[in-house]
Write a protein that holds these residues in place. Structure first.
Motif, PDB file in Angstrom:
ATOM      1  N   LEU A 267      -5.347   0.961   1.718  1.00  0.00           N
ATOM      2  CA  LEU A 267      -4.528   1.088   2.927  1.00  0.00           C
ATOM      3  C   LEU A 267      -3.117   0.559   2.686  1.00  0.00           C
ATOM      4  O   LEU A 267      -2.131   1.196   3.078  1.00  0.00           O
ATOM      5  N   GLU A 268      -3.006  -0.584   2.045  1.00  0.00           N
ATOM      6  CA  GLU A 268      -1.689  -1.162   1.787  1.00  0.00           C
ATOM      7  C   GLU A 268      -0.837  -0.232   0.921  1.00  0.00           C
ATOM      8  O   GLU A 268       0.354  -0.014   1.193  1.00  0.00           O
ATOM      9  N   GLN A 269      -1.420   0.343  -0.123  1.00  0.00           N
ATOM     10  CA  GLN A 269      -0.655   1.224  -1.007  1.00  0.00           C
ATOM     11  C   GLN A 269      -0.229   2.498  -0.286  1.00  0.00           C
ATOM     12  O   GLN A 269       0.875   3.007  -0.501  1.00  0.00           O
ATOM     13  N   ARG A 270      -1.080   3.014   0.584  1.00  0.00           N
ATOM     14  CA  ARG A 270      -0.706   4.211   1.350  1.00  0.00           C
ATOM     15  C   ARG A 270       0.425   3.903   2.325  1.00  0.00           C
ATOM     16  O   ARG A 270       1.354   4.702   2.490  1.00  0.00           O
ATOM     17  N   LEU A 271       0.376   2.757   2.976  1.00  0.00           N
ATOM     18  CA  LEU A 271       1.444   2.376   3.901  1.00  0.00           C
ATOM     19  C   LEU A 271       2.756   2.163   3.151  1.00  0.00           C
ATOM     20  O   LEU A 271       3.828   2.586   3.614  1.00  0.00           O
ATOM     21  N   LEU A 272       2.692   1.523   1.996  1.00  0.00           N
ATOM     22  CA  LEU A 272       3.904   1.328   1.197  1.00  0.00           C
ATOM     23  C   LEU A 272       4.486   2.659   0.738  1.00  0.00           C
ATOM     24  O   LEU A 272       5.713   2.830   0.684  1.00  0.00           O
ATOM     25  N   LEU A 273       3.624   3.604   0.422  1.00  0.00           N
ATOM     26  CA  LEU A 273       4.098   4.922   0.005  1.00  0.00           C
ATOM     27  C   LEU A 273       4.806   5.621   1.156  1.00  0.00           C
ATOM     28  O   LEU A 273       5.894   6.188   0.969  1.00  0.00           O
TER      29      LEU A 273
END
Length: 321
Positions: A267-273
Motif C-alpha cells: 500500500l505504501e509503495q502504491r501511494l508513493l507511486l
C-alpha cells in the motif's frame, strides 16, 4: 566515457579497430583507470564491447556484452599492485576465463573466480554477455578464508545461490549507485556474503553469511519485485513468494522482521507511486482515477480515503498545490 545520472555508474560502448585516438581514450579512461584491466579484440582485429560499471564502496559490479573483446590483467596493468578477486558470470553465450596458464570455458549461468594479482582475462565472442563482481581480497577472505582454493575453477553447483547472485547483481548494479553511502556498503556486503556461500566456508561464517547477506538480499529482491509490479491487481504475497522460491509464510515473516507487513509495504509503495505521478507535470491532463488504476488501485473511493489518510490532502488538492 558516458557517466549516467549517478556519480558511480558508467555506461559506454566501443565498436571499432583496436587502435587510434578513440580506442586509446576509451581503453585508458574506462578500462585501465576504472576497471584496472586492459582490453584487446576477442576475435579478429576489432572490438565490439559495451561496458556498464557500478561502484558500491570497494565492490565493483560490471556487465560486459558484445561480439569481440578480451578484458585482461596484463603485465603492464599488474604494476598497479591491485590484488582483488573477481567473480565472472556467463549470462549469455560461452565465456573463456583465463587464469595464469590455465583456461576454463563458462557456459550460461556458470561462474568462475579470478585473481587480479596474476595474469588473467575474460574473452567474449559471438554476442556474449558476462557479469563480473570485483571484490577486495581482504573483504572476501574475512567471510571465506579459503576462497583462493576455488580460483580458476568452474563454479556450477549451488543453483539457488547462483540464481540469487545473478538477481542481486542486477538489482545492486542498477539501484545501488542511486542509494546513499550506507545503502551501497550494505548491498556490497550482502553480495560478498552470497559469494562466500557459493564458494563454501566454515559453519560459523556460513551462518553469518546466511543471516546477514542472504536474508537481506532476498528481502531486497522481494521488495524490488513488488515495486516492479505495482500495477498488477493480482499482486499478492503468494505470487511474490512463489517467484522467489519461498513459502508465503516465510516471505511474510521477512517483511514483518522489518516492522511492516507485505500488505502495508504494498500500500505504501502504491501511494508513493501515485504521489510521484500526480506531481509530474507530464501527467497534468490525466485523470486521478487513471493514475490510481495505473498504480494498482481498482477502487477509486478506497484510493481517495487511504491517500488522504496518508498525506493529509486529497489527490486533487495535492495536484493543485
Amino acid at each position: 566515457m558516458q557517466q549516467a545520472d549517478a556519480p558511480n555508474f558508467f555506461v559506454n560502448r566501443y565498436t571499432g579497430p583496436a587502435h587510434g585516438r578513440d580506442y586509446e581514450r576509451w581503453r585508458e579512461e574506462l578500462c585501465r583507470r576504472t576497471f584496472r584491466v586492459d582490453i584487446q579484440p576477442g576475435a579478429g582485429d576489432t572490438i565490439d564491447c559495451k561496458l556498464q560499471v557500478s561502484l558500491l564502496g570497494g565492490v565493483m559490479m560490471a556487465v560486459a556484452s558484445g561480439s569481440s573483446a578480451e578484458i585482461s590483467r596484463t603485465r603492464e596493468t599488474l604494476k598497479d599492485g591491485y590484488d582483488g578477486l573477481s567473480l565472472v558470470i556467463a549470462t549469455s553465450g560461452r565465456i573463456l576465463l583465463r587464469h595464469e596458464e590455465h583456461s576454463i570455458e563458462l557456459s550460461e549461468s556458470q561462474m568462475g573466480l579470478g585473481d587480479m594479482s596474476v595474469l588473467c582475462g575474460t574473452r567474449m565472442s559471438n554476442n556474449c554477455e558476462a557479469k563480473a563482481i570485483r571484490i577486495p581480497r581482504s573483504l572476501l577472505l574475512t567471510i571465506c578464508p579459503k576462497a583462493e582454493d576455488r580460483l580458476g575453477m568452474v563454479l556450477g553447483g549451488q543453483a539457488p545461490i547462483r540464481e540469487a547472485i545473478l538477481r542481486y547483481h542486477a538489482l545492486a548494479a542498477n539501484v545501488g549507485p542511486h542509494t546513499d553511502v550506507v545503502g551501497q556498503h550494505l548491498m556490497a556486503q550482502h553480495m560478498v556474503d552470497l559469494i562466500a556461500l557459493l564458494l563454501g566456508t566454515d559453519a560459523d561464517r556460513t551462518e553469518l553469511a546466511n543471516s546477514r547477506g542472504h536474508s537481506a538480499a532476498r528481502l531486497d529482491l522481494l521488495r524490488a519485485d513488488v515495486i516492479a509490479n505495482l500495477s498488477r491487481n493480482d499482486l499478492t504475497i503468494y505470487s511474490v513468494a512463489q517467484k522467489a522460491g519461498l513459502s508465503p509464510r516465510h516471505a511474510q515473516r521477512m517483511f514483518e522482521q522489518t516492522g511492516t507487513t507485505f500488505t502495508e509495504f504494498l500500500l505504501e509503495q502504491r501511494l508513493l507511486l501515485v504521489r510521484k505521478l500526480l506531481l509530474d507535470p507530464l501527467n497534468r491532463w490525466r485523470k486521478v482515477s487513471d493514475l490510481a488504476h495505473s498504480a494498482g488501485f481498482p477502487d477509486v473511493s478506497y484510493f481517495n480515503r487511504v491517500f488522504r489518510r496518508r498525506f493529509g490532502v486529497t489527490p486533487s488538492d495535492m495536484r493543485s498545490a
